[in-house]
Design an enzyme around this catalytic site. Structure first.
Site, PDB file in Angstrom:
ATOM      1  N   GLY A  45      11.246 -12.684  16.603  1.00  0.00           N
ATOM      2  CA  GLY A  45      11.058 -14.111  16.388  1.00  0.00           C
ATOM      3  C   GLY A  45      11.611 -15.051  17.437  1.00  0.00           C
ATOM      4  O   GLY A  45      11.122 -16.159  17.597  1.00  0.00           O
ATOM      5  N   GLU A  99      18.925 -16.689  17.882  1.00  0.00           N
ATOM      6  CA  GLU A  99      18.110 -16.439  16.693  1.00  0.00           C
ATOM      7  C   GLU A  99      17.023 -17.496  16.570  1.00  0.00           C
ATOM      8  O   GLU A  99      17.199 -18.626  17.022  1.00  0.00           O
ATOM      9  CB  GLU A  99      18.997 -16.509  15.435  1.00  0.00           C
ATOM     10  CG  GLU A  99      19.458 -15.168  14.913  1.00  0.00           C
ATOM     11  CD  GLU A  99      18.367 -14.402  14.158  1.00  0.00           C
ATOM     12  OE1 GLU A  99      17.168 -14.581  14.452  1.00  0.00           O
ATOM     13  OE2 GLU A  99      18.723 -13.612  13.274  1.00  0.00           O
ATOM     14  N   ASP A 100      15.919 -17.141  15.936  1.00  0.00           N
ATOM     15  CA  ASP A 100      14.878 -18.123  15.652  1.00  0.00           C
ATOM     16  C   ASP A 100      15.270 -18.954  14.433  1.00  0.00           C
ATOM     17  O   ASP A 100      15.192 -20.167  14.428  1.00  0.00           O
ATOM     18  CB  ASP A 100      13.516 -17.443  15.441  1.00  0.00           C
ATOM     19  CG  ASP A 100      13.561 -16.330  14.389  1.00  0.00           C
ATOM     20  OD1 ASP A 100      14.660 -15.946  13.929  1.00  0.00           O
ATOM     21  OD2 ASP A 100      12.477 -15.834  14.030  1.00  0.00           O
ATOM     22  N   ASP A 103      18.331 -17.941   7.586  1.00  0.00           N
ATOM     23  CA  ASP A 103      17.912 -18.299   6.227  1.00  0.00           C
ATOM     24  C   ASP A 103      19.060 -18.000   5.260  1.00  0.00           C
ATOM     25  O   ASP A 103      19.848 -18.879   4.919  1.00  0.00           O
ATOM     26  CB  ASP A 103      16.643 -17.514   5.889  1.00  0.00           C
ATOM     27  CG  ASP A 103      16.107 -17.818   4.511  1.00  0.00           C
ATOM     28  OD1 ASP A 103      16.705 -18.639   3.797  1.00  0.00           O
ATOM     29  OD2 ASP A 103      15.086 -17.226   4.108  1.00  0.00           O
ATOM     30  N   LYS A 131      18.098 -22.786   7.603  1.00  0.00           N
ATOM     31  CA  LYS A 131      17.642 -23.184   6.268  1.00  0.00           C
ATOM     32  C   LYS A 131      18.832 -23.497   5.367  1.00  0.00           C
ATOM     33  O   LYS A 131      19.975 -23.161   5.668  1.00  0.00           O
ATOM     34  CB  LYS A 131      16.796 -22.066   5.653  1.00  0.00           C
ATOM     35  CG  LYS A 131      15.421 -21.930   6.300  1.00  0.00           C
ATOM     36  CD  LYS A 131      14.486 -21.126   5.407  1.00  0.00           C
ATOM     37  CE  LYS A 131      13.265 -20.698   6.165  1.00  0.00           C
ATOM     38  NZ  LYS A 131      12.362 -19.858   5.351  1.00  0.00           N
ATOM     39  N   PHE A 152       8.966 -22.280   4.352  1.00  0.00           N
ATOM     40  CA  PHE A 152       8.618 -21.098   5.131  1.00  0.00           C
ATOM     41  C   PHE A 152       7.827 -21.591   6.341  1.00  0.00           C
ATOM     42  O   PHE A 152       6.877 -22.355   6.202  1.00  0.00           O
ATOM     43  CB  PHE A 152       7.773 -20.111   4.308  1.00  0.00           C
ATOM     44  CG  PHE A 152       7.401 -18.901   5.104  1.00  0.00           C
ATOM     45  CD1 PHE A 152       8.357 -17.914   5.370  1.00  0.00           C
ATOM     46  CD2 PHE A 152       6.127 -18.757   5.636  1.00  0.00           C
ATOM     47  CE1 PHE A 152       8.041 -16.804   6.140  1.00  0.00           C
ATOM     48  CE2 PHE A 152       5.807 -17.648   6.406  1.00  0.00           C
ATOM     49  CZ  PHE A 152       6.765 -16.677   6.657  1.00  0.00           C
ATOM     50  N   VAL A 153       8.241 -21.201   7.525  1.00  0.00           N
ATOM     51  CA  VAL A 153       7.622 -21.728   8.743  1.00  0.00           C
ATOM     52  C   VAL A 153       7.043 -20.628   9.638  1.00  0.00           C
ATOM     53  O   VAL A 153       7.480 -19.476   9.577  1.00  0.00           O
ATOM     54  CB  VAL A 153       8.635 -22.570   9.562  1.00  0.00           C
ATOM     55  CG1 VAL A 153       9.039 -23.821   8.813  1.00  0.00           C
ATOM     56  CG2 VAL A 153       9.864 -21.751   9.935  1.00  0.00           C
ATOM     57  N   ASP A 159       6.648 -15.806  12.597  1.00  0.00           N
ATOM     58  CA  ASP A 159       5.393 -15.256  12.091  1.00  0.00           C
ATOM     59  C   ASP A 159       5.267 -15.248  10.578  1.00  0.00           C
ATOM     60  O   ASP A 159       6.256 -15.335   9.849  1.00  0.00           O
ATOM     61  CB  ASP A 159       5.257 -13.801  12.550  1.00  0.00           C
ATOM     62  CG  ASP A 159       6.178 -12.877  11.746  1.00  0.00           C
ATOM     63  OD1 ASP A 159       7.399 -13.145  11.702  1.00  0.00           O
ATOM     64  OD2 ASP A 159       5.677 -11.918  11.140  1.00  0.00           O
ATOM     65  N   ARG A 165       2.787 -16.303  15.804  1.00  0.00           N
ATOM     66  CA  ARG A 165       3.860 -16.400  16.796  1.00  0.00           C
ATOM     67  C   ARG A 165       3.455 -17.174  18.047  1.00  0.00           C
ATOM     68  O   ARG A 165       4.286 -17.743  18.739  1.00  0.00           O
ATOM     69  CB  ARG A 165       4.311 -14.997  17.244  1.00  0.00           C
ATOM     70  CG  ARG A 165       4.973 -14.182  16.156  1.00  0.00           C
ATOM     71  CD  ARG A 165       5.698 -13.000  16.769  1.00  0.00           C
ATOM     72  NE  ARG A 165       6.009 -11.960  15.800  1.00  0.00           N
ATOM     73  CZ  ARG A 165       7.084 -11.958  15.014  1.00  0.00           C
ATOM     74  NH1 ARG A 165       7.956 -12.936  15.079  1.00  0.00           N
ATOM     75  NH2 ARG A 165       7.292 -10.973  14.169  1.00  0.00           N
TER      76      ARG A 165
HETATM   77  P1  IMP Z   1      18.205 -14.077   6.948  1.00  0.00           P
HETATM   78  O1  IMP Z   1      18.885 -12.734   7.091  1.00  0.00           O
HETATM   79  O2  IMP Z   1      17.832 -14.342   5.511  1.00  0.00           O
HETATM   80  O3  IMP Z   1      19.039 -15.194   7.523  1.00  0.00           O
HETATM   81  O4  IMP Z   1      16.817 -13.977   7.701  1.00  0.00           O
HETATM   82  C1  IMP Z   1      16.704 -14.279   9.040  1.00  0.00           C
HETATM   83  C2  IMP Z   1      15.416 -13.743   9.650  1.00  0.00           C
HETATM   84  O5  IMP Z   1      14.332 -13.782   8.723  1.00  0.00           O
HETATM   85  C3  IMP Z   1      14.978 -14.620  10.825  1.00  0.00           C
HETATM   86  O6  IMP Z   1      15.508 -14.164  12.032  1.00  0.00           O
HETATM   87  C4  IMP Z   1      13.477 -14.530  10.782  1.00  0.00           C
HETATM   88  O7  IMP Z   1      13.033 -13.457  11.557  1.00  0.00           O
HETATM   89  C5  IMP Z   1      13.157 -14.271   9.335  1.00  0.00           C
HETATM   90  N1  IMP Z   1      12.745 -15.528   8.662  1.00  0.00           N
HETATM   91  C6  IMP Z   1      13.484 -16.271   7.805  1.00  0.00           C
HETATM   92  N2  IMP Z   1      12.815 -17.359   7.397  1.00  0.00           N
HETATM   93  C7  IMP Z   1      11.614 -17.314   8.016  1.00  0.00           C
HETATM   94  C8  IMP Z   1      10.474 -18.190   8.019  1.00  0.00           C
HETATM   95  O8  IMP Z   1      10.408 -19.260   7.376  1.00  0.00           O
HETATM   96  N3  IMP Z   1       9.437 -17.810   8.811  1.00  0.00           N
HETATM   97  C9  IMP Z   1       9.439 -16.678   9.547  1.00  0.00           C
HETATM   98  N4  IMP Z   1      10.486 -15.833   9.574  1.00  0.00           N
HETATM   99  C10 IMP Z   1      11.564 -16.140   8.822  1.00  0.00           C
END
Ligand code: IMP
Length: 176
Positions: A45, A99-100, A103, A131, A152-153, A159, A165
């Protein structure tokens, strides 16, 4: 705009992203003055954000792409795989994770803990998006591009089921 079964609308334009990325790079240049960090973009991402951010950095830096995955579809599975990649030794290095989106923060917390156990000098993170759950949990992200709620983006490297992407703007999912 439609990707598979979901509808999306534009949330952040390429121009706004560019402005914010430039400002983040300036801040990182300032904070890492006289240091030479190793940047660790988390694939897939963050590839576009990492490339744009690096183009604006003036400080001497190295890059090593790493991979981890905890996502399937639009909801976190909570299942974490381990960090793969970084062939360079990170011992005594200033590491900056790219990081992208953060969440739940589970991915980032795990990566930061892993990296700290390798004897790194410092470990920080820059994320284009953050987020609400990460904000509430006060996940340790030093640099943040934009704060979101729970949207959700897709786009700008991010993606939905592998698609979207390549879009240069960021889009949010519309309720069906
Ligand atoms: P976390 O472990 O819940 O913080 O998830 C982080 C990862 O989930 C990010 O690096 C993204 O690759 C993916 N992710 C979380 N939210 C989104 C979204 O809205 N769109 C696309 N990928 C997401």
């Amino acid at each position: 705009m439609k990707i598979k079964d979901l509808k999306f609308k534009k949330l952040i334009t390429a121009g706004t992203i560019e402005e914010r990325v430039t400002a983040l790079a300036a801040q990182i240049d300032q904070d890492y003055k006289k240091k030479s960090p190793i940047l660790l973009p988390i694939l897939n991402g963050s590839f576009m954000f990492a490339a744009d951010l690096m183009k604006h950095l003036i400080l001497p830096c190295r890059v090593s792409f790493v991979k981890i995955s905890s996502y399937a579809g639009t909801a976190s599975t909570g299942q974490l795989k381990t960090l793969i990649g970084h062939d360079e030794s990170l011992f005594n290095q200033d590491v900056l994770i790219i990081e992208d989106i953060v969440d739940t923060g589970l991915t980032l917390q795990k990566i930061m803990a892993d990296l700290r156990s390798l004897g790194t000098k410092s470990v920080e993170a820059v994320s284009l998006l953050r987020k609400m759950p990460a904000r509430e949990k006060k996940i340790d992200v030093k640099y943040i591009g934009f704060d979101l709620e729970h949207e959700f983006v897709v786009g700008y490297g991010m993606d939905y089921d592998g698609l979207g992407r390549n879009l240069k703007d960021i889009y949010k999912q519309l309720e069906n």
